[in-house]
Every structure is written in C-alpha cells, then in structure tokens.
Design an enzyme around this catalytic site. Structure first.
Site, short mmCIF file in Angstrom:
data_model
loop_
_atom_site.label_atom_id
_atom_site.label_comp_id
_atom_site.label_asym_id
_atom_site.label_seq_id
_atom_site.Cartn_x
_atom_site.Cartn_y
_atom_site.Cartn_z
N HIS A 267 -0.76 -0.47 8.51
CA HIS A 267 -1.55 -1.23 6.99
C HIS A 267 -1.00 -2.39 6.70
O HIS A 267 -1.60 -3.37 6.52
CB HIS A 267 -1.46 -0.02 5.80
CG HIS A 267 -2.03 -0.24 4.64
ND1 HIS A 267 -3.21 -0.03 4.36
CD2 HIS A 267 -1.81 -1.39 3.56
CE1 HIS A 267 -3.70 -0.68 3.06
NE2 HIS A 267 -2.52 -1.27 2.71
N GLU A 268 0.48 -2.66 6.24
CA GLU A 268 0.82 -3.86 5.87
C GLU A 268 0.85 -5.01 6.89
O GLU A 268 0.66 -6.30 6.70
CB GLU A 268 2.43 -3.81 5.11
CG GLU A 268 2.77 -2.59 3.90
CD GLU A 268 1.80 -2.98 3.00
OE1 GLU A 268 1.24 -4.38 2.86
OE2 GLU A 268 1.27 -1.90 2.14
N HIS A 271 -2.49 -6.67 6.62
CA HIS A 271 -2.47 -7.87 5.60
C HIS A 271 -1.51 -9.00 6.05
O HIS A 271 -2.06 -10.28 5.95
CB HIS A 271 -1.45 -7.33 4.31
CG HIS A 271 -2.49 -6.14 3.60
ND1 HIS A 271 -3.42 -6.70 2.82
CD2 HIS A 271 -1.94 -4.98 2.89
CE1 HIS A 271 -3.99 -5.55 1.96
NE2 HIS A 271 -3.00 -4.61 2.35
N GLU A 297 -7.78 -5.98 1.79
CA GLU A 297 -7.87 -4.44 2.20
C GLU A 297 -8.55 -4.19 2.98
O GLU A 297 -8.11 -3.09 3.94
CB GLU A 297 -8.03 -3.83 0.83
CG GLU A 297 -6.98 -3.54 -0.31
CD GLU A 297 -5.69 -3.22 0.14
OE1 GLU A 297 -5.71 -2.23 1.20
OE2 GLU A 297 -4.64 -3.76 -0.36
#
Length: 507
Positions: A267-268, A271, A297
């Site tokens: 997830h990160e 980003h 997101e």
C-alpha cells in the site's frame, strides 16, 4: 512587474516555500520513526515555528499581485499549459490560505503534532479520557478554519475540499451510498452462503526480518527505487516525500500476521511510486505534486488490492514466499489466494479486507460530518462509533483502542481525510479497467512478475500530470467517465462471487 518576471518570481517563491514544507515533512517523519518520546514537545514547537514562516509566505500579498500580473501570460500560453495550471491552483490556494489567520494556522500545526504524539502514547493504554482533550481542541480549531475559509452547505465541505479539491459531502455521498448498498448486499449473501474463508495460513509465525526482506523484494519488483527512498518502522504506517529523490515509506510488523505488514508495505509502496513518478523538474509547483489525496489513495489501493491480492500475483510470488517462510512451504496456491482475500468483518480499519474496508470509511464520514456540524459532541463519539460499527459490520469494539482511538487521524486533526480512502478505491477500479483496455491481460503479466507495463501506464496517465487537473477531471480524462462506483462494485461482485461460490446477483 512584467508578466514573465512575475511568473518566474512566483515559481521561485513557491519552490522555496515547498522546501520549507518538506522540511516539516522530514521533522514529522522523524517524530513518527526515531525521535525519542521526550523530544516530541520540542518537535511540536519546531513545526509550529516553521508553519508560521510558511503561512506568511503563502499569504504574502505580493503573490496575489504577481498572479494578477500573469493573467495575460496564461491566456497566451493556453488553458492546457503548465503556466495556466500553476496559476489557477496558486490563485485558488492563495485565496483559501489568506482567509486563515496566522495564529490559527500555527495553533493547528502545534496541536496536530501534540495530538499525534499523545495518540502514540495513550492508545496502547486505552486512555480515551486522556486523549479526549486533544481531539476536542483540534476539532474546535478545524471548525474555526471552516468558518474562516467559508462553505456553502456544511462546514465539513471546507475540510474535504482541502484534500479533494472541488468535492463536497453532497457530491461524494451518492458514490458512497451506491457502494455501501452493494457491499452490504454482498456481505449478506456471503453470510448466507456459510461465512468466511479461512485466513489461517497468513496468521502463523512470520519472523519480522524475513517479512522485511520479502517486502523489499516485492517493492523492488513493483518499481520502487531504494536509491531514492527508504523503509522504516512506525506506529501508524505512512509514506512521505521529502523531496525529489527522497521518498520515505514506513510500516509495522507482527510476527503472527503476514498480511498486516506485507499489504501495508505494498500500500505505502503504491503511494511512493506515485511520488517517485512526479516530475522532479516541476518540484514546488502544482505541476510537480499529486492531484489529491483521493488520487494518491487510488495508487496505493490499486497496488494493494487489484494487484497484490490477485491470483496472478500469488502465482508468481508463492514460490518466493515459500522459500522465505516455513509457514508457506506446504501451502497451496488457491489456499493462499483465499486467505489474502478472506472476508472477516472486524473492528480495525487497517486490517479490513477489500470488501468491508469501505464500511469503515462510511462510518467515519458520517461521524466527522456530525462532529463538524456540532450535531455530535466529542464526548459522545465512542458510543456513536461503536453503534455505527455494529450497524454496518455487526461487530462492537472491545475498547477504545480498537474503536474510536484506532486511527491517528483525529489526533492529528485530519478531519475530512477519511473519504479520500473510499474515493481512492473507486478511482482505482476505474483506472484498472482503463489500463486493461489499453494493456491487455494484466493478470497474465502479474503471473510472470511483470509490473513494468502497468507502472509505465500509470506514470504516463497519472503520475507525470501532477496536479494539472482536478480529481474529477483527471478521472474523466484517464477513463472516459466521471467518478462512478460501478467499476468497483462490478470488481467486488465478480471476485467474491467466484471466491465464495455465490449465485450471481440478478440484474
């Protein structure tokens, strides 16, 4: 001042301001990773001091004069030019920031740093009573900000617009209502079918060192450049860009839960890939930064859910996982695929599966609107939170730490942030559909461990465009459609109908 000279001054002024802002990001990153607890008070004062300087620069009346002087230059360059995009956003931001008193901006920055530190200290103690004053104070400051900035319908709109330009509670509510109704229906059908799939295979023993090594392997394959970034541990995972060539990812590990750290890292990393894909030569200007938090997101949720939870992804990575972890050595592919997609309504947002995750956001969206309007008092928040969890997911938090205190956001004053997670999921599904139309069989690419075509497409379609377009316009340009929950609903329906052997929903 001549138009070209005025524009060059604006650009240089904005770049210097961005350097100060990213210095605050560096201080915040350090506070969340390595700063000793006794140093947090001084850190809050450092951030407050820099915020005062930044606010003075943001509201400098010379900026308004320079923007006005450049209007002819923008007309000459054309509406699609970098110059026009930068001036349009500079003007919008200057108008907003000039309405916020300096003392309010500084007080909010100081309170946010103090509140985040308090959350890290008080959540493990389950101390809602001790945490309450921080939330009360920050909510009061955000209400003052909303009143200063102004809004048409409700104070929450002034907060949401800061994170998702152009959006209001009324504009996103229909998207959320459609997704909530479809998700509730699908959850009900799964429950009738006989419950959830077992996730036991990902809740065995996983040494943190091996988790980190495996995550770094996957992140490198995804395209993260560790020469321009790093990964560390923290209490609440996040990603921050310190500047061109310096993007920081954080995570946390549990030795009895593979999914938390791994999918958190992916997830990160999503980003971080966005941040590393922004055009560095435009740093400090709108053309060199992300379009919005919702678009941000969309990148993290796309990689986490639509890539890393796919069957093709685990076709490729299960042999590597089996080599790294004893727990995976006898695991079958379909068993692992089911485990990483298992539906388990639970209390913790960051642990939520792909289907139930948005329900957590809808609850916070409702609570924040009521808090900002004053129809819900902060003292009533724990009970309202628990009641909402039971109504949406049939679960009740056992304490404040797993309920109202589980997220850092309210301790940091980030009211209006939560909706961007659900918007990101909606955008991600639309982007993925568009990528498939252009690139072909992405699942087969994932099964080969080939993520370069998808990353290249995202770089061209989204990353390199910076904030030239507002979120809705960017979604429309990339996908051909305005933001619409139907692509995500279709994805969830197809995925979980197959996983749980459900009868297809009648149209």
């Amino acid at each position: 001042m001549p138009p070209r000279e005025a524009y060059d001054w604006l650009r240089a002024h904005s770049v210097d301001t961005a350097r100060l802002e990213t210095t605050v990001s560096l201080l915040s990153w350090d506070q969340g990773t390595y700063a000793p607890p006794l140093g947090h008070h001084h850190r809050a004062e450092q951030i407050a001091t820099l915020t005062r300087i930044i606010h003075t620069r943001r509201t400098d009346p010379r900026r308004a004069d320079a923007i006005h002087a450049c209007l002819g230059l923008a007309r000459e360059a054309g509406p699609d030019s970098d110059i026009s995009a930068n001036l349009r956003i500079w003007q919008r931001e200057h108008e907003r920031q000039s309405r916020i008193p300096e003392d309010l901006a500084v007080a909010t920055a100081r309170a946010a740093a103090q509140g985040e530190s308090a959350w890290e200290r008080l959540r493990p103690k389950n101390d809602w009573k001790g945490f309450l004053p921080y939330v009360e104070h920050l909510l009061r400051l955000r209400r003052e900000e909303a009143d200063a900035v102004g809004y048409e319908r409700e104070p929450y709109d002034a907060m949401l617009d800061k994170y998702e330009p152009g959006e209001t509670a009324a504009s996103v509510a229909p998207l959320f209502d459609a997704l909530q109704s479809a998700s509730a229906d699908l959850l009900g059908r799964i429950a009738q079918r006989g419950g959830t799939r077992s996730a036991e295979v990902v809740t065995r023993h996983f040494p943190p060192k091996e988790q980190e090594r495996f995550a770094r392997h996957v992140m490198t394959d995804m395209g993260f450049d560790f020469m321009g970034g790093r990964m560390d541990t923290t209490a609440h995972p996040f990603c921050t860009r310190i500047g061109p060539g310096d993007v920081r990812v954080t995570t946390r590990y549990r030795d009895n839960d593979f999914a938390e750290a791994f999918f958190g890292c992916v997830h990160e990393c999503g980003h971080a890939l966005y941040e590393q894909g922004l055009p560095g030569d435009h740093f400090g200007t709108p053309c060199g930064r992300s379009a919005s938090l919702g678009i941000h997101e969309s990148q993290s949720r796309l990689w986490e859910n639509l890539v890393a939870r796919s069957h093709g992804f685990w076709t490729h990575y299960l042999p590597f996982a089996a080599y790294a972890f004893e727990a995976f050595r006898s695991a079958l592919l379909n068993k692992v695929y089911y485990a990483v997609n298992a539906v388990h309504p639970g209390c913790i947002r960051t642990d939520a599966d792909e289907l139930t995750y948005n329900m957590h956001i809808f609850l916070r969206f409702d609570l924040e609107r009521r808090l900002m309007s004053g129809s819900l008092d902060v003292h009533e928040l724990p009970d309202a939170f628990n009641e909402g969890m039971y109504a949406l997911l049939g679960v009740t938090p056992k304490d404040s730490a797993s309920g109202v205190m589980q997220d850092v956001h309210w301790g940091a004053g980030l009211f209006g942030y939560f909706p961007t997670y659900a918007l990101g999921n909606i955008y991600a599904a639309q982007f993925m559909d568009a990528a498939r139309r252009e690139l072909g069989d992405l699942e087969a690419m994932f099964a080969r461990g080939d993520f370069a075509p998808l990353l290249g497409w995202l770089r061209t379609a989204i990353h390199t465009k910076g904030a030239r377009l507002d979120p809705r316009d960017l979604v429309r340009e990339v996908t051909g459609n305005a933001p619409d929950a139907s692509a995500l609903i279709s994805h969830l329906e197809h995925k979980y109908t197959e996983l749980y052997g459900l009868r297809p929903k009648r149209s």
